[in-house]
Design a protein around this motif. Structure first.
Motif, PDB file in Angstrom:
ATOM      1  N   ALA A   1       0.823  -1.203   0.000  1.00  0.00           N
ATOM      2  CA  ALA A   1       0.000   0.000   0.000  1.00  0.00           C
ATOM      3  C   ALA A   1       0.863   1.262   0.000  1.00  0.00           C
ATOM      4  O   ALA A   1       0.553   2.243  -0.690  1.00  0.00           O
ATOM      5  CB  ALA A   1      -0.928  -0.014   1.217  1.00  0.00           C
ATOM      6  N   LEU A   2       1.949   1.243   0.746  1.00  0.00           N
ATOM      7  CA  LEU A   2       2.855   2.400   0.764  1.00  0.00           C
ATOM      8  C   LEU A   2       3.499   2.611  -0.599  1.00  0.00           C
ATOM      9  O   LEU A   2       3.613   3.750  -1.077  1.00  0.00           O
ATOM     10  CB  LEU A   2       3.933   2.196   1.829  1.00  0.00           C
ATOM     11  CG  LEU A   2       3.469   2.197   3.288  1.00  0.00           C
ATOM     12  CD1 LEU A   2       4.604   1.726   4.189  1.00  0.00           C
ATOM     13  CD2 LEU A   2       2.988   3.572   3.717  1.00  0.00           C
ATOM     14  N   ALA A   3       3.916   1.521  -1.224  1.00  0.00           N
ATOM     15  CA  ALA A   3       4.533   1.628  -2.547  1.00  0.00           C
ATOM     16  C   ALA A   3       3.529   2.145  -3.576  1.00  0.00           C
ATOM     17  O   ALA A   3       3.874   2.948  -4.453  1.00  0.00           O
ATOM     18  CB  ALA A   3       5.088   0.273  -2.975  1.00  0.00           C
ATOM     19  N   THR A   4       2.278   1.691  -3.467  1.00  0.00           N
ATOM     20  CA  THR A   4       1.246   2.181  -4.367  1.00  0.00           C
ATOM     21  C   THR A   4       1.019   3.677  -4.158  1.00  0.00           C
ATOM     22  O   THR A   4       0.926   4.449  -5.118  1.00  0.00           O
ATOM     23  CB  THR A   4      -0.065   1.414  -4.152  1.00  0.00           C
ATOM     24  OG1 THR A   4       0.150   0.026  -4.412  1.00  0.00           O
ATOM     25  CG2 THR A   4      -1.162   1.935  -5.068  1.00  0.00           C
ATOM     26  N   GLY A   5       0.930   4.090  -2.896  1.00  0.00           N
ATOM     27  CA  GLY A   5       0.757   5.511  -2.616  1.00  0.00           C
ATOM     28  C   GLY A   5       1.888   6.348  -3.175  1.00  0.00           C
ATOM     29  O   GLY A   5       1.659   7.412  -3.765  1.00  0.00           O
ATOM     30  N   ALA A   6       3.113   5.873  -3.015  1.00  0.00           N
ATOM     31  CA  ALA A   6       4.269   6.620  -3.512  1.00  0.00           C
ATOM     32  C   ALA A   6       4.246   6.716  -5.029  1.00  0.00           C
ATOM     33  O   ALA A   6       4.585   7.757  -5.612  1.00  0.00           O
ATOM     34  CB  ALA A   6       5.562   5.952  -3.035  1.00  0.00           C
ATOM     35  N   ALA A   7       3.831   5.638  -5.708  1.00  0.00           N
ATOM     36  CA  ALA A   7       3.787   5.643  -7.173  1.00  0.00           C
ATOM     37  C   ALA A   7       2.712   6.595  -7.687  1.00  0.00           C
ATOM     38  O   ALA A   7       2.920   7.324  -8.665  1.00  0.00           O
ATOM     39  CB  ALA A   7       3.535   4.229  -7.687  1.00  0.00           C
ATOM     40  N   VAL A   8       1.549   6.610  -7.047  1.00  0.00           N
ATOM     41  CA  VAL A   8       0.469   7.498  -7.474  1.00  0.00           C
ATOM     42  C   VAL A   8       0.854   8.956  -7.222  1.00  0.00           C
ATOM     43  O   VAL A   8       0.585   9.838  -8.051  1.00  0.00           O
ATOM     44  CB  VAL A   8      -0.846   7.128  -6.766  1.00  0.00           C
ATOM     45  CG1 VAL A   8      -1.965   8.094  -7.159  1.00  0.00           C
ATOM     46  CG2 VAL A   8      -1.257   5.698  -7.104  1.00  0.00           C
ATOM     47  N   ALA A   9       1.500   9.223  -6.098  1.00  0.00           N
ATOM     48  CA  ALA A   9       1.952  10.587  -5.805  1.00  0.00           C
ATOM     49  C   ALA A   9       2.973  11.051  -6.837  1.00  0.00           C
ATOM     50  O   ALA A   9       2.933  12.199  -7.307  1.00  0.00           O
ATOM     51  CB  ALA A   9       2.539  10.654  -4.401  1.00  0.00           C
ATOM     52  N   ALA A  10       3.902  10.186  -7.201  1.00  0.00           N
ATOM     53  CA  ALA A  10       4.920  10.555  -8.185  1.00  0.00           C
ATOM     54  C   ALA A  10       4.283  10.875  -9.528  1.00  0.00           C
ATOM     55  O   ALA A  10       4.657  11.849 -10.201  1.00  0.00           O
ATOM     56  CB  ALA A  10       5.942   9.427  -8.336  1.00  0.00           C
ATOM     57  N   ALA A  11       3.303  10.077  -9.942  1.00  0.00           N
ATOM     58  CA  ALA A  11       2.622  10.332 -11.214  1.00  0.00           C
ATOM     59  C   ALA A  11       1.877  11.660 -11.172  1.00  0.00           C
ATOM     60  O   ALA A  11       1.800  12.370 -12.181  1.00  0.00           O
ATOM     61  CB  ALA A  11       1.664   9.188 -11.532  1.00  0.00           C
ATOM     62  N   THR A  12       1.337  12.014 -10.022  1.00  0.00           N
ATOM     63  CA  THR A  12       0.636  13.293  -9.885  1.00  0.00           C
ATOM     64  C   THR A  12       1.615  14.455  -9.981  1.00  0.00           C
ATOM     65  O   THR A  12       1.291  15.501 -10.562  1.00  0.00           O
ATOM     66  CB  THR A  12      -0.126  13.327  -8.554  1.00  0.00           C
ATOM     67  OG1 THR A  12      -1.043  12.228  -8.501  1.00  0.00           O
ATOM     68  CG2 THR A  12      -0.898  14.628  -8.387  1.00  0.00           C
ATOM     69  N   CYS A  13       2.800  14.293  -9.423  1.00  0.00           N
ATOM     70  CA  CYS A  13       3.814  15.350  -9.491  1.00  0.00           C
ATOM     71  C   CYS A  13       4.275  15.603 -10.931  1.00  0.00           C
ATOM     72  O   CYS A  13       4.804  16.680 -11.230  1.00  0.00           O
ATOM     73  CB  CYS A  13       5.027  14.982  -8.635  1.00  0.00           C
ATOM     74  SG  CYS A  13       4.740  15.074  -6.860  1.00  0.00           S
ATOM     75  N   ALA A  14       4.093  14.641 -11.806  1.00  0.00           N
ATOM     76  CA  ALA A  14       4.529  14.778 -13.196  1.00  0.00           C
ATOM     77  C   ALA A  14       3.508  15.512 -14.054  1.00  0.00           C
ATOM     78  O   ALA A  14       3.750  15.732 -15.248  1.00  0.00           O
ATOM     79  CB  ALA A  14       4.815  13.409 -13.792  1.00  0.00           C
ATOM     80  N   ALA A  15       2.366  15.891 -13.467  1.00  0.00           N
ATOM     81  CA  ALA A  15       1.314  16.596 -14.200  1.00  0.00           C
ATOM     82  C   ALA A  15       1.038  17.931 -13.520  1.00  0.00           C
ATOM     83  O   ALA A  15       1.310  18.109 -12.328  1.00  0.00           O
ATOM     84  CB  ALA A  15       0.041  15.758 -14.239  1.00  0.00           C
ATOM     85  N   ARG A  16       0.486  18.872 -14.268  1.00  0.00           N
ATOM     86  CA  ARG A  16       0.166  20.182 -13.706  1.00  0.00           C
ATOM     87  C   ARG A  16      -1.111  20.097 -12.880  1.00  0.00           C
ATOM     88  O   ARG A  16      -2.123  19.543 -13.311  1.00  0.00           O
ATOM     89  CB  ARG A  16      -0.011  21.218 -14.813  1.00  0.00           C
ATOM     90  CG  ARG A  16      -0.345  22.621 -14.295  1.00  0.00           C
ATOM     91  CD  ARG A  16      -0.124  23.670 -15.366  1.00  0.00           C
ATOM     92  NE  ARG A  16      -0.560  24.997 -14.968  1.00  0.00           N
ATOM     93  CZ  ARG A  16       0.106  25.793 -14.140  1.00  0.00           C
ATOM     94  NH1 ARG A  16       1.266  25.384 -13.630  1.00  0.00           N
ATOM     95  NH2 ARG A  16      -0.357  26.985 -13.832  1.00  0.00           N
ATOM     96  N   GLY A  17      -1.059  20.657 -11.667  1.00  0.00           N
ATOM     97  CA  GLY A  17      -2.216  20.648 -10.796  1.00  0.00           C
ATOM     98  C   GLY A  17      -2.486  19.278 -10.218  1.00  0.00           C
ATOM     99  O   GLY A  17      -1.722  18.330 -10.386  1.00  0.00           O
ATOM    100  N   ALA A  18      -3.620  19.181  -9.502  1.00  0.00           N
ATOM    101  CA  ALA A  18      -4.008  17.913  -8.880  1.00  0.00           C
ATOM    102  C   ALA A  18      -4.720  17.059  -9.921  1.00  0.00           C
ATOM    103  O   ALA A  18      -5.943  16.994  -9.962  1.00  0.00           O
ATOM    104  CB  ALA A  18      -4.907  18.167  -7.678  1.00  0.00           C
ATOM    105  N   ASN A  19      -3.940  16.391 -10.778  1.00  0.00           N
ATOM    106  CA  ASN A  19      -4.478  15.595 -11.879  1.00  0.00           C
ATOM    107  C   ASN A  19      -3.920  14.181 -11.769  1.00  0.00           C
ATOM    108  O   ASN A  19      -3.011  13.799 -12.497  1.00  0.00           O
ATOM    109  CB  ASN A  19      -4.108  16.227 -13.219  1.00  0.00           C
ATOM    110  CG  ASN A  19      -4.847  15.604 -14.391  1.00  0.00           C
ATOM    111  OD1 ASN A  19      -5.809  14.860 -14.211  1.00  0.00           O
ATOM    112  ND2 ASN A  19      -4.394  15.910 -15.584  1.00  0.00           N
ATOM    113  N   PRO A  20      -4.467  13.373 -10.826  1.00  0.00           N
ATOM    114  CA  PRO A  20      -3.891  12.048 -10.564  1.00  0.00           C
ATOM    115  C   PRO A  20      -4.088  11.093 -11.720  1.00  0.00           C
ATOM    116  O   PRO A  20      -4.961  11.282 -12.576  1.00  0.00           O
ATOM    117  CB  PRO A  20      -4.661  11.580  -9.320  1.00  0.00           C
ATOM    118  CG  PRO A  20      -5.953  12.329  -9.371  1.00  0.00           C
ATOM    119  CD  PRO A  20      -5.631  13.661  -9.966  1.00  0.00           C
TER     120      PRO A  20
END
Length: 342
Positions: A311-330
């Motif tokens: 679950a922690l690894a999943t959270g970290a991966a989703v957060a990283a993908a969000t950082c690669a986009a403009r705004g809160a666009n998960p």
């Protein structure tokens, strides 16, 4: 990038009956990003006026988490008070298009909350808020009882809904009632420009007594328990009653403490566009994996170190993908590498 776990359609990963949805309670915020203007506006009455452009995107911590959860494939219900203005229509379109259930949302004539974000060179946002008398903070006990009446595996809330009057005390009372039938998850998301951190510090023991999961950023921790490292802070929160404490550390990953047993995950490498919504998306990835793994619905009695690490690894991966986009666009599930189960 790791794959995202998902249950077979209509059920859990082990083939048992489908779990109830995750309910997310809190605010929607119109995030207005400043856009440098190269021109001026002529008025015909002297020198031209300087202009400032704004790009408005849907945001708000709880709404961001609901969107990210639904895009990952977790059944998600949003408990919010949505305005009828242009921003309220923006929120509804965004949440609905992402697959979030708005059947329990309240429609109100009050205006939406607006936050103007100025990004620094590292993509970190400095906000100014326009939140007085807006829709999000007016919850009553009656509204919440109706909104939260349906079955849910988890109630997740946090951010300003927990501390902005007049509705914050009603939200606290809901947490105590919801605990009888669902896992309770909290993300304080401290906003010192709007609410004195002392308010969070005073209420945090009560929140921890009601919650099963507490997620904080390292910035939150600096406001709430200045001078304590994440492990020592987790022990303080355990002492107030919460079983699982997760502290996100930006580029250094995340630390989790389950009844005092520590786990650490790194942050995936990513070219950061901005960090808006990263913590909210981390929370969604965490809850998605716990929901898929059948750990939600009670006091986390079925949570194993292995499932927590996933679950922690999943959270970290989703957060990283969000950082690669403009705004809160998960990201959507298919953008995270497909399915591991089912």
């Amino acid at each position: 990038m790791p794959t995202i776990s998902s249950a077979p359609k209509g059920g859990r990963a082990d083939g048992s009956a489908p779990a109830p949805p995750v309910a997310v309670l809190g605010e929607c915020v119109a995030d207005a990003f400043t856009v440098p203007a190269d021109s001026t506006s002529g008025t015909g009455n002297g020198p031209d006026l300087p202009t400032l452009g704004l790009e408005v995107l849907p945001g708000g911590g709880p709404a961001n988490t609901a969107v990210a959860l639904a895009r990952l494939g977790t059944p998600t219900r949003f408990l919010g008070r949505l305005s009828q203005d242009v921003f309220g229509r923006l929120f509804r379109a965004h949440l609905t298009a992402s697959g979030v259930d708005l059947g329990a949302a309240v429609t109100t004539g009050r205006p939406a909350t607006l936050a103007v974000a100025d990004l620094d060179a590292e993509g970190r946002a400095d906000y100014s808020f326009h939140a007085e008398g807006t829709a999000d903070w007016q919850w009553t006990d009656e509204e919440l009882a109706t909104a939260a009446a349906a079955p849910m595996a988890c109630l997740h809330t946090g951010s300003l809904a927990l501390v902005r009057p007049p509705g914050s005390e009603a939200v606290e009372r809901l947490l105590e009632r919801a605990r009888e039938r669902a896992t309770v998850s909290l993300d304080p998301n401290v906003r010192p420009l709007l609410v004195d951190p002392a308010v969070y510090r005073e209420r945090l023991p009560r929140w921890c007594a009601a919650a099963d999961i507490l997620r904080l950023s390292d910035d939150d921790l600096g406001h709430l328990l200045p001078g304590l490292d994440p492990g020592a802070a987790a022990d303080v929160f355990h002492g107030h009653g919460v079983r699982l404490v997760v502290v996100t550390l930006g580029g250094d990953g995340a630390l989790a403490s389950l009844d005092g047993e520590r786990l650490r995950v790194p942050a995936p490498p990513v070219e950061v566009v901005d960090t808006v919504g990263a913590g909210d998306s981390f929370m969604a990835g965490l809850l998605h994996a716990l929901h898929t793994g059948g750990a939600l619905g009670g006091r986390l009695d079925g949570l194993t170190p292995g499932l927590l690490a996933e679950a922690l690894a999943t959270g970290a991966a989703v957060a990283a993908a969000t950082c690669a986009a403009r705004g809160a666009n998960p990201p959507w599930k298919h953008q995270m590498g497909g399915q591991r189960r089912g």
